[in-house]
Design a protein around this motif. Structure first.
Motif, PDB file in Angstrom:
ATOM      1  N   TYR A  64      -8.357   9.043 -12.855  1.00 34.61           N
ATOM      2  CA  TYR A  64      -7.436   8.151 -12.169  1.00 34.61           C
ATOM      3  C   TYR A  64      -5.986   8.556 -12.407  1.00 34.61           C
ATOM      4  O   TYR A  64      -5.607   8.946 -13.520  1.00 34.61           O
ATOM      5  N   GLN A 110      -6.533  12.299  -5.115  1.00 31.79           N
ATOM      6  CA  GLN A 110      -5.851  11.849  -3.905  1.00 31.79           C
ATOM      7  C   GLN A 110      -4.418  12.350  -3.798  1.00 31.79           C
ATOM      8  O   GLN A 110      -3.746  12.066  -2.805  1.00 31.79           O
ATOM      9  N   ARG A 111      -3.919  13.078  -4.804  1.00 29.03           N
ATOM     10  CA  ARG A 111      -2.582  13.635  -4.751  1.00 29.03           C
ATOM     11  C   ARG A 111      -2.648  15.130  -5.088  1.00 29.03           C
ATOM     12  O   ARG A 111      -3.301  15.512  -6.073  1.00 29.03           O
ATOM     13  N   ILE A 135       2.799   7.633  -7.467  1.00 26.87           N
ATOM     14  CA  ILE A 135       2.165   7.065  -6.272  1.00 26.87           C
ATOM     15  C   ILE A 135       2.757   7.636  -4.995  1.00 26.87           C
ATOM     16  O   ILE A 135       2.056   7.933  -4.036  1.00 26.87           O
ATOM     17  N   ASN A 158       0.858  -1.185   0.000  1.00 30.90           N
ATOM     18  CA  ASN A 158       0.000   0.000   0.000  1.00 30.90           C
ATOM     19  C   ASN A 158       0.893   1.234   0.000  1.00 30.90           C
ATOM     20  O   ASN A 158       2.100   1.143   0.269  1.00 30.90           O
ATOM     21  N   SER A 159       0.302   2.379  -0.293  1.00 30.60           N
ATOM     22  CA  SER A 159       1.069   3.619  -0.312  1.00 30.60           C
ATOM     23  C   SER A 159       0.889   4.369   0.995  1.00 30.60           C
ATOM     24  O   SER A 159      -0.137   4.237   1.670  1.00 30.60           O
ATOM     25  N   GLU A 211      -6.914   1.090  -7.381  1.00 35.84           N
ATOM     26  CA  GLU A 211      -6.960   2.395  -8.017  1.00 35.84           C
ATOM     27  C   GLU A 211      -6.314   3.481  -7.163  1.00 35.84           C
ATOM     28  O   GLU A 211      -6.190   3.364  -5.945  1.00 35.84           O
ATOM     29  N   LEU A 212      -5.922   4.552  -7.835  1.00 34.50           N
ATOM     30  CA  LEU A 212      -5.503   5.793  -7.193  1.00 34.50           C
ATOM     31  C   LEU A 212      -6.140   6.925  -7.966  1.00 34.50           C
ATOM     32  O   LEU A 212      -5.899   7.088  -9.166  1.00 34.50           O
ATOM     33  N   ARG A 213      -6.964   7.708  -7.302  1.00 31.27           N
ATOM     34  CA  ARG A 213      -7.658   8.820  -7.943  1.00 31.27           C
ATOM     35  C   ARG A 213      -6.746  10.036  -8.058  1.00 31.27           C
ATOM     36  O   ARG A 213      -5.904  10.293  -7.194  1.00 31.27           O
ATOM     37  N   GLY A 257      -2.136   6.559   0.857  1.00 32.24           N
ATOM     38  CA  GLY A 257      -3.380   5.904   0.498  1.00 32.24           C
ATOM     39  C   GLY A 257      -3.543   5.712  -1.000  1.00 32.24           C
ATOM     40  O   GLY A 257      -3.090   6.537  -1.800  1.00 32.24           O
ATOM     41  N   GLY A 258      -4.174   4.616  -1.382  1.00 29.51           N
ATOM     42  CA  GLY A 258      -4.433   4.322  -2.786  1.00 29.51           C
ATOM     43  C   GLY A 258      -3.320   3.532  -3.440  1.00 29.51           C
ATOM     44  O   GLY A 258      -2.198   3.448  -2.929  1.00 29.51           O
ATOM     45  N   ALA A 259      -3.624   2.919  -4.580  1.00 25.74           N
ATOM     46  CA  ALA A 259      -2.659   2.176  -5.399  1.00 25.74           C
ATOM     47  C   ALA A 259      -2.086   0.969  -4.667  1.00 25.74           C
ATOM     48  O   ALA A 259      -0.937   0.586  -4.894  1.00 25.74           O
TER      49      ALA A 259
END
Length: 1006
Positions: free
Chosen positions: A353, A276-277, A994, A236-237, A271-273, A240-242
């Motif tokens: 994404y 989210q970054r 990521i 995990n990151s 997924e990573l939206r 969060g995500g990916a």
């Protein structure tokens, strides 16, 4: 790469399929020595752990496999038979060295970085960049959406179509949508099955046939399993995500005269939206805050990305349907990407994404049978099912442009002065005040997003099946024969949501009073089919609004929504037969080796989109059906001739007859010169390597994009403009009428950005040709240390490309007026009323040339429990001359850094604990290399260093655990102001999107 089972201090070397490399000078001390194509000791980190336990493991394997000396002898023969298969040649020899450099990536590198994707690991090698990936292939629901979840790689930045991917020396079927491109989907090849990957760069068409202009990526999978192996990984990151997961199980058994194994597994990329970054949470634009002509600040991009509320634009008037003012400001962003103001422009990135999710699962098996002491039969079977998805913001809609297609000559039939959609409304009153006597809605730009239909989504299910079989027979110690057959197929099922029917939208906007104080669809047939009126203008205070129709009701959404998607299948058949051995004469003390063979290959594909998109009845881009096939029959040969003890020469040639482009001949020459015990020189020259056009090149009916704003050469033409272009432009009635009315044909508002560009193939293409050279040397000054330097030069001519849209139109409109065709041979369609170009078809042609030069450096050291490998690339030039003759230099741009360096280090702290580290560095690049109006701070993309760490603990002989982190220092990507991947604001092929990631895993063997 040479592997042995004894410590380096041993004077006797026993060769087998494990672990460690020796420097070149030791190759000449063993009659059983072999090379896997690499001409020097490339010391990858992945080999250390296996090396340190090699002797003990060899003993265990020996005890399990042999109870008698006779069994041991048979096993040794089988090992020798396997060992002579070399990447980069069809010659089977016990001491052949490659004249071209090969980089080897071991399975421990994949494990060391917690990878579930072959592409994400290979793209860390300096000679490789990613093609399609989870971070770059997430931007479309049109034709390109068929590739969501696909991963490809590109050698020397020359593209996946020029990079030949092999598995165990044999071709793998393409996994890219046949209507959009060509390339092997690395996600269809199970990462847990990898034993190593050999990367051979430079023209290799004489050895392997078409597509090897940039080189070869040969994925070697594990075989001869004996026992049970279980692997598990979770990642995990930090932000969060990916996240990632992987699980696989393999079981195999040796039996008298062979081995059989089976493996199953699955992995998941979550997924990573973009939201989210911080760097990707806003669509970025750039502003000149000092009024000096230099863009020096980031802002929220001002674009026609209208959102949840209906917008009406007429000239300078920009309002919402309720009559309120549309805020068109571009808020500044601070250094942390926070907005410093407000705007009514819609933020598409909230729905996009950074990393698209995919989930592959596989089953694979293999069988090896030693028929007798001289013959062997091998079988491979692989089946992979992968699901993937992507989502974009709700579909945009324009009643004027989409429903009634005014640009193509249609009309809304709606008068703002009298229509119940606008009569009595605040928005209607403001429009009438600005419009003058002509109050037709045809003149107004109407915008909204169909939020009632939900986000646009694409779900793909892709299945890849491949089976291969081979038969090998040794006639004698100096002559052998091998025949193989491969069949592969990729099938795809795509389903989409969020699109709507254009005819139904038109029906729902063509309304009449229902006699009960409300409104209904005017067409009785449409009402029978479920038509419900809609109000996409958002005029809540109009007659329609007061009747309760203020948007799109659930019933109307059901009537408008349509399912879209497509099916596709690609298949490949390859059959070949090779005779290899030694000629009955020699020039020096060593024999002349040769290989000669024949090969037949057939590839075909078919892709069928849904009927709505094929007929252009949906809002999404039109996608056409594709169907095509080609076959090629080839003969080839190689020879390796030792001239003296310090010089060996090689040559290879291949003649292929294609059903599409006729006969093509390729040839290659090389030399090896071990001039000293510690120094070997090498080089290769391929005067002609070829890439024959693939199915996409030949038969693609096209994917639609938006043409650049400068496409229309008639823009700006007046009644007094001279020259063929002006005369031909004025011969088009819509352009002539506009010039007569307004004084010039000048595109305004969104007109220059509304040209749909259809990128299509062409059946008249010929093959690309390349001239490639490598020259280098390997130095082994001391035990355990090797250094190599190799210069490369690749020049491609007759490259498959297409004219830029503006040049395509310019060439057409430059014709003599008496021979001018306003449709340019049927590829151009203009707005019948106002004249802008609506559709332009751009076919592929043979016209481009590419020139790239650089130097590869590799350093390896093994000793005292330490294994270090350094891989570096210096890119001297990468120049492309396009179809117009314009040369563009790219060396120094984001995907073409001047320097890339990857350093691997592995250290055995104890017998149980191993530490692994990887550091990747890429030099500073620029978005624009030529003069531009961006500040240096925005245009320059700083050098970056990524550090990855892993610790592996061997708890027992059977069980080990590991924990690691990628991008330990959480390095953020640089912003790319020129051509970022949509939804990212950066170049995901160059930078990690990521951030810091953590992973844990375990391995169990028994």
């Amino acid at each position: 790469m040479v592997r042995c089972t004894e410590p380096l201090s041993s004077s006797t070397v026993h060769w087998r399929e494990e672990s460690l490399m020796l420097p070149v000078q030791y190759l000449h001390k063993s009659s059983r020595s072999r090379r896997r194509g690499s001409s020097f000791a490339v010391l990858t980190l992945s080999t250390l752990a296996a090396a340190l336990s090699a002797a003990a493991h060899a003993q265990q394997v020996g005890e399990a496999k042999a109870d008698t000396e006779q069994a041991k002898a048979k096993q040794a023969d089988a090992k020798v038979l396997e060992a002579v298969v070399i990447t980069g040649t069809n010659i089977r020899s016990s001491n052949l060295l490659s004249s071209a450099p090969i980089t080897e990536v071991g399975k421990e590198v994949f494990e060391g970085t917690g990878s579930i994707s072959i592409e994400s690991t290979l793209s860390r090698i300096p000679s490789i960049t990613s093609g399609l990936s989870a971070s770059s292939n997430n931007t479309s629901t049109g034709g390109d959406a068929a590739n969501v979840g696909v991963a490809t790689v590109s050698l020397r930045n020359l593209g996946s179509a020029r990079t030949l991917v092999l598995v165990n020396g044999r071709r793998w079927v393409s996994g890219v949508s046949a209507n959009t491109g060509y390339g092997v989907d690395l996600n269809s090849i199970p990462a847990p099955m990898i034993k190593r990957v050999d990367i051979l760069t430079g023209g290799q068409s004489a050895i392997y046939g078409s597509d090897a202009i940039a080189g070869v990526v040969n994925i070697i999978t594990k075989t001869n399993f004996n026992g049970l192996e279980l692997n598990a990984l979770a990642s995990n990151s930090a932000d969060g995500g990916a996240g990632k997961k992987r699980f696989d199980l393999t079981y195999g058994r040796n039996f008298d005269g062979g081995n059989a194994w089976i493996s199953v597994g699955m992995s998941k990329q979550m997924e990573l939206r973009s939201s989210q970054r911080p760097f990707s949470s806003n669509a970025l634009g750039f502003a000149d805050t000092n009024n000096d002509g230099i863009l020096d600040a980031m802002v929220v991009r001002n674009e026609s990305a209208y959102g949840d509320r209906s917008a009406l634009f007429f000239g300078k008037l920009k309002i919402f349907g309720d009559g309120s003012t549309f805020n068109t400001s571009q808020p500044l962003l601070d250094s942390h990407f926070n907005r410093l103001g407000t705007t009514d422009w819609y933020n598409q990135f909230n729905h996009r994404y950074l990393v698209a999710p995919y989930q592959p699962s596989y089953i694979a098996s293999g069988l090896t049978v030693n028929v007798d002491e001289k013959s062997k039969v091998e079988f491979e079977m692989n089946y992979t099912k992968a699901t993937s998805s992507v989502a974009l913001e709700a579909a945009p809609a324009s009643a004027v442009a989409d429903a009634f297609r005014v640009a193509q000559g249609g009309t809304t039939g709606i008068d703002v002065a009298t229509s119940p959609y606008f009569a009595g409304s605040s928005a209607g009153a403001q429009l009438l005040a600005a419009m003058g006597p002509n109050t037709s809605l045809d003149r107004v730009q109407t915008y909204r997003r169909m939020v009632e239909l939900g986000d646009r989504t694409v779900s793909n299910k892709r299945e890849t099946f491949r089976t291969a079989a081979s038969f090998t027979h040794d006639f004698s110690d100096s002559l052998s024969w091998k025949s193989s057959a491969v069949y592969g197929t990729t099938s795809e099922l795509q389903t989409n949501t969020g699109d709507f029917s254009i005819p139904n939208f038109r029906n729902a906007l063509t309304i009449e009073a229902d006699g009960k104080g409300g409104y209904r669809c005017a067409s009785a047939q449409a009402r029978i089919e479920g038509c419900v009126p809609v109000n996409p203008f958002g005029t809540t205070d109009s007659l329609v609004g007061k009747a309760g129709i203020t948007g799109i009701s659930p019933a109307a959404a059901k009537y408008l929504a349509i399912p879209t998607g497509q099916t596709g299948e690609i298949s490949q058949v390859v059959v070949n037969s090779v005779v290899s051995g030694q000629l009955p004469f020699s020039i020096s003390a060593d024999p002349v080796s040769f290989a000669a063979g024949v090969e037949h290959r057939r590839e075909q594909a078919k892709e069928t989109p849904d009927a709505f998109r094929q007929q252009g009845l949906s809002r999404d881009l039109k996608v056409s059906e594709i169907s095509g096939a080609f076959s090629v029959n080839e003969v080839f040969g190689e020879v390796e001739a030792p001239i003296t003890k310090w010089l060996s020469l090689s040559a290879a040639a291949r003649i292929g007859h294609y059903s599409t482009v006729g006969t093509n001949i390729t040839h290659r020459y090389g030399f090896n010169a071990p001039v000293l015990d510690v120094l070997r020189l090498r080089g290769s020259w391929s005067p002609r390597s070829v890439r024959a056009p693939n199915i996409n090149d030949l038969f693609s009916n096209g994917v639609t994009n938006t043409a650049p704003a400068n496409t229309d050469v008639c823009n700006g033409v007046t009644a007094s403009s001279t020259g063929n272009i002006a005369v031909n432009c004025r011969s088009v009635p819509a352009i002539a009428n506009r010039i007569a009315t307004l004084g010039s044909f000048t595109l305004v508002s969104s007109e220059p950005n509304n040209t749909r560009l259809l990128l299509a193939g062409s059946p008249t293409l010929s093959a690309e040709a390349a001239n490639t050279k490598t020259l280098g040397g390997v130095l082994t000054p001391m035990r355990g240390l090797s250094l190599s330097v190799d210069y490369y030069d690749i020049a491609i001519k007759n490259g498959i490309t297409r004219l830029t849209p503006d040049l395509l139109v310019k060439n057409c409109y430059s014709a003599a007026p008496n021979s001018f065709d306003s449709t340019c041979g049927g590829i151009l369609v203009r707005d019948a009323n106002d004249g802008p170009i609506l559709n332009l078809r751009s076919p592929l042609i043979n016209a481009a040339s590419i020139k790239t030069q650089g130097v590869d450096f590799e350093v390896g050291y093994v000793g005292h429990g330490l294994n270090v490998g350094v891989f570096a690339n210096y890119l001297n030039r990468y120049d492309v001359v396009d179809a117009s003759g314009t040369s563009t230099a790219s060396a120094g741009r984001p995907l073409y850094p001047k320097w890339r360096i990857t350093t691997n280090a592995s250290y055995n702290v104890t017998d149980q604990l191993n530490l692994f580290a990887q550091a990747r560095w890429r030099s500073e690049t620029k978005s624009f290399l030529t003069a531009n109006n961006y500040s240096d701070e925005l245009n320059n993309m700083k050098a970056v260093t990524y550090v990855d760490l892993r610790a592996n603990y061997k708890a027992t002989e059977s069980l080990s655990f590991y924990v690691g982190s990628n991008n330990v220092f959480n390095v953020q990507p640089a912003i790319n102001v020129r051509d970022p991947a949509i939804g990212t604001n950066t170049e995901p092929g160059a930078y990690d999107v990521i951030g810091r990631q953590y992973f844990v895993g375990m391995k169990f063997k028994m």
